[in-house]
Design a protein around this motif. Structure first.
Motif, mmCIF file in Angstrom:
data_model
loop_
_atom_site.group_PDB
_atom_site.id
_atom_site.type_symbol
_atom_site.label_atom_id
_atom_site.label_comp_id
_atom_site.label_asym_id
_atom_site.label_seq_id
_atom_site.Cartn_x
_atom_site.Cartn_y
_atom_site.Cartn_z
ATOM 1 N N HIS B 283 31.930 35.201 35.978
ATOM 2 C CA HIS B 283 31.905 34.783 37.383
ATOM 3 C C HIS B 283 33.069 35.313 38.219
ATOM 4 N N PHE B 284 34.086 35.861 37.594
ATOM 5 C CA PHE B 284 35.281 36.267 38.341
ATOM 6 C C PHE B 284 35.469 37.784 38.301
ATOM 7 N N ARG B 285 35.999 38.298 39.380
ATOM 8 C CA ARG B 285 36.535 39.649 39.402
ATOM 9 C C ARG B 285 37.896 39.594 40.093
ATOM 10 N N PHE B 286 38.758 40.525 39.758
ATOM 11 C CA PHE B 286 40.136 40.510 40.246
ATOM 12 C C PHE B 286 40.457 41.858 40.889
ATOM 13 N N ALA B 287 40.941 41.802 42.127
ATOM 14 C CA ALA B 287 41.312 43.045 42.809
ATOM 15 C C ALA B 287 42.650 43.544 42.267
ATOM 16 N N LEU B 312 37.921 44.250 36.867
ATOM 17 C CA LEU B 312 38.842 44.714 37.908
ATOM 18 C C LEU B 312 38.116 45.467 39.011
ATOM 19 N N LEU B 313 38.522 45.182 40.235
ATOM 20 C CA LEU B 313 37.993 45.849 41.425
ATOM 21 C C LEU B 313 39.162 46.526 42.130
ATOM 22 N N PHE B 314 38.958 47.749 42.532
ATOM 23 C CA PHE B 314 40.042 48.435 43.223
ATOM 24 C C PHE B 314 40.257 47.851 44.624
ATOM 25 N N SER B 315 41.531 47.787 45.049
ATOM 26 C CA SER B 315 41.846 47.370 46.420
ATOM 27 C C SER B 315 43.142 48.023 46.854
ATOM 28 N N THR B 316 43.254 48.250 48.161
ATOM 29 C CA THR B 316 44.476 48.870 48.694
ATOM 30 C C THR B 316 45.367 47.872 49.423
ATOM 31 N N ASP B 317 44.773 46.834 50.015
ATOM 32 C CA ASP B 317 45.503 45.928 50.902
ATOM 33 C C ASP B 317 45.950 46.620 52.185
ATOM 34 N N TYR B 318 45.288 47.695 52.560
ATOM 35 C CA TYR B 318 45.603 48.341 53.826
ATOM 36 C C TYR B 318 45.633 47.313 54.944
ATOM 37 N N PRO B 319 46.578 47.334 55.880
ATOM 38 C CA PRO B 319 47.674 48.297 56.069
ATOM 39 C C PRO B 319 49.034 47.725 55.650
ATOM 40 N N HIS B 320 49.087 46.926 54.611
ATOM 41 C CA HIS B 320 50.329 46.202 54.339
ATOM 42 C C HIS B 320 51.358 47.037 53.601
ATOM 43 N N TRP B 321 52.557 46.513 53.609
ATOM 44 C CA TRP B 321 53.722 47.232 53.084
ATOM 45 C C TRP B 321 53.552 47.613 51.623
ATOM 46 N N ASP B 322 52.791 46.810 50.879
ATOM 47 C CA ASP B 322 52.641 47.099 49.453
ATOM 48 C C ASP B 322 51.268 47.689 49.148
ATOM 49 N N PHE B 323 50.735 48.412 50.145
ATOM 50 C CA PHE B 323 49.508 49.206 50.001
ATOM 51 C C PHE B 323 49.503 49.964 48.683
ATOM 52 N N ASP B 324 48.381 49.894 47.976
ATOM 53 C CA ASP B 324 48.222 50.700 46.757
ATOM 54 C C ASP B 324 47.339 51.905 47.066
ATOM 55 N N ASP B 349 28.506 46.746 41.218
ATOM 56 C CA ASP B 349 27.654 45.839 40.444
ATOM 57 C C ASP B 349 27.871 44.378 40.845
ATOM 58 N N PHE B 350 29.138 43.998 41.033
ATOM 59 C CA PHE B 350 29.423 42.593 41.336
ATOM 60 C C PHE B 350 28.876 42.207 42.706
ATOM 61 N N TYR B 351 29.027 43.110 43.661
ATOM 62 C CA TYR B 351 28.540 42.837 45.017
ATOM 63 C C TYR B 351 27.080 43.258 45.200
#
Lengths: 354, 354
Positions: B283-287, B312-324, B349-351
């Motif tokens: 039931h869970f996924r983690f960015a 695991l799901l990829f994420s950037t967190d755009y536009p924050h300082w700790d953007f990946d 798949d999850f979405y």
């Protein structure tokens, strides 16, 4: 995790140090002879110090530690000696009590008087009864100066090895509490932190015991962060923290997260001079109980991810329901050198025992 | 963890889904056209919704996302498209906003009106502007029935994929909040949980931003426990939770601890039918952002300890300082099959995207 059955033999050929043994009084009245007025009179109407909010679903203690006379498990030296000290041939057992004046929310002078009485009772009835016992100084950190005086009073006892601070809602890293670390350092005492009854989740009080019992390890994580980021180890560089009954498999993840944040944000905490994971490896040790039971290979991987084989200290949590038997605690597939370190050498070195 | 520099080329040949992109309004006045009276009038004296308690030591946003006109980073579609969507050739970017009526401590009707206005503004100004955007329904969970109505109102939009609940002090697993999960399940929406400004440690408000920014992952842990032990997944078995910006390296440890406690204490929560780690994996996924940076070998070990390459799901967190940056987020030594899953397939798949 599991109780050893009485038909099993001795666990290993390694010596053992148990870093979390709960000696108890059978009744709080046992403390009265060690209390002065006016606090002794307060006890005629004793209402407790903030009990656990949960009825324990399966009972809080080992069934075989329930005493024939109905007394509290852990309150009888002879039974404890038989079930723990002699059975496993322990070199040392660290007495941590089960004692929460530190989380009383009012009447702090009474809390301090109780801590002091408990310490005297514990020394007389336990510490001086068996050379294998090592003791903890209980204090009421609600009054920092009084706590320091209690540390001063007892620190010279040759078998007192630590100050015990229960983890509740107080962030001990905050400067307000620093004199306690200063006193512990000055007397070369470890500071042990054990879960207290008042641990909260970030959402307050969990609805169920199981939820509470899972999330309490997160209070240990928060405490480690709190101590490091508030500069306790920079200010008192010989401080040693033993975290008892909070788990350890979260340590690699927390070290990574702290280091990553430190690399970006250290300008906010300029008094923190080293990488947070360095403080963990130098200043912290983690007791094993309640050890989790993934596959032995996975557990070994996690221990390897800690980046040091010196961070774990064996503990049983005697006489509680989730007692970890030395015979079944560590996976038998762990290398002997690692088992020897966890069962004995790490505690010996961290507590500077001979 | 690090910003990609503009001289770098495309990250990989994999398609990308970014599960945490913060679109913003330049000013809250942009919501006024979407608000009715009396709430529109309230906004003439807008005092905020519980801002972050910290001054950010190094600024909260990427320097190159600061707009020439001084507007809020993340508030300009053309800049976001250039810096994120086109640069990395993204297939989808999930809009998560930066929007906290869910943590307002009073005037809940206003909170609900703001959430509703935001949703309408977001659909018009972002979702309908670029087919790569997927949207989140913001709600005010302080009033559960109103939140459910907001979900009903927007769930049929073809590019709305989730309900967003910020993690603050509310334990969303508690039965009080269950109608939100019922509605999300009925409309086949994911429930995304992202850190909110009001996250606390078990000791209250940490003194420093760095401390807060480290310990907020513990609120995600507590939330996972809270959701599982309160039976959300037994009651609503198609519930899907995406945890955004809370980290993931803590997942193996938490699964072990939950499973261990469940084995002993499940009688307290008889509605929880499966091992807690099963719920995590199902039931869970983690960015991924903010991904930590131990050695690539250690990070790979930790991902393996999760027991599934689908979490695991990829994420950037755009536009924050700790953007990946996609170019630097995952260790290059990760197997291609794993990278493909994290960057794209797991979110697809999850979405349930095509």
């Amino acid at each position: 995790m599991n109780l050893g059955s009485s038909t099993e033999g001795k666990h290993t050929t390694f010596p053992l140090i148990d870093t979390d043994v709960h000696e108890r009084f059978a009744s709080i009245e046992q403390l009265l002879p060690y209390m002065k007025e006016p606090f002794r009179s307060y006890m005629s109407n004793w209402t407790g110090w903030g009990e656990l909010k949960y009825t324990h679903p399966i009972g809080g203690s080992r069934l075989d530690a329930l005493l024939p006379n109905g007394a509290v498990p852990g309150s009888d030296y002879d039974v404890l000696r038989e079930q723990l000290l002699d059975r496993y041939d322990m070199k040392y057992a660290m007495l941590t009590g089960l004692f929460y004046p530190a989380t009383m929310e009012a009447q702090f002078e009474l809390a301090a008087a109780l801590a002091s009485a408990y310490n005297d009772w514990m020394i007389e009835h336990w510490l001086e009864r068996d050379e294998r016992f090592l003791g903890s100084i209980h204090v009421a950190p609600q009054m920092v100066e009084t706590a320091v005086r209690e540390i001063e009073r007892l620190a010279d006892h040759p078998r007192i090895v630590q100050v015990l601070l229960p983890i509740g809602t107080a962030p001990y890293g905050d400067p307000h509490y620093h004199p306690i670390f200063e006193a512990a350092e000055r007397h070369n005492l470890v500071v042990a932190m054990h879960q207290g009854n008042s641990v909260q989740s970030p959402f307050g009080t969990p609805r169920y015991y199981i939820e509470w019992h899972i999330v309490l390890s997160q209070a240990f994580m928060s405490m480690a962060v709190n101590l490091i980021m508030n500069g306790v180890f920079d200010k008192y560089p010989r401080t040693r923290i033993a975290m008892l009954e909070g788990g350890f498999s979260w340590v690699p993840s927390l070290m990574w997260r702290m280091d990553q944040n430190y690399k970006s944000l250290r300008m906010e905490v300029p008094w923190v001079k080293r990488m947070p994971s360095d403080y963990i490896k130098t200043h912290f040790r983690f007791a094993t109980q309640p050890i989790e039971d993934p596959s032995p290979a996975d557990m070994l991987k996690m221990v390897e991810l800690m980046g040091s084989d010196e961070l774990l200290l064996f503990s049983t949590d005697y006489p509680h329901w989730d007692f970890d038997s030395p015979e079944r605690s560590l996976p038998t597939s762990f290398p002997d050198s690692l088992k020897r370190k966890i069962f004995y050498e790490n505690a010996r070195d961290f507590y500077q025992l001979t």
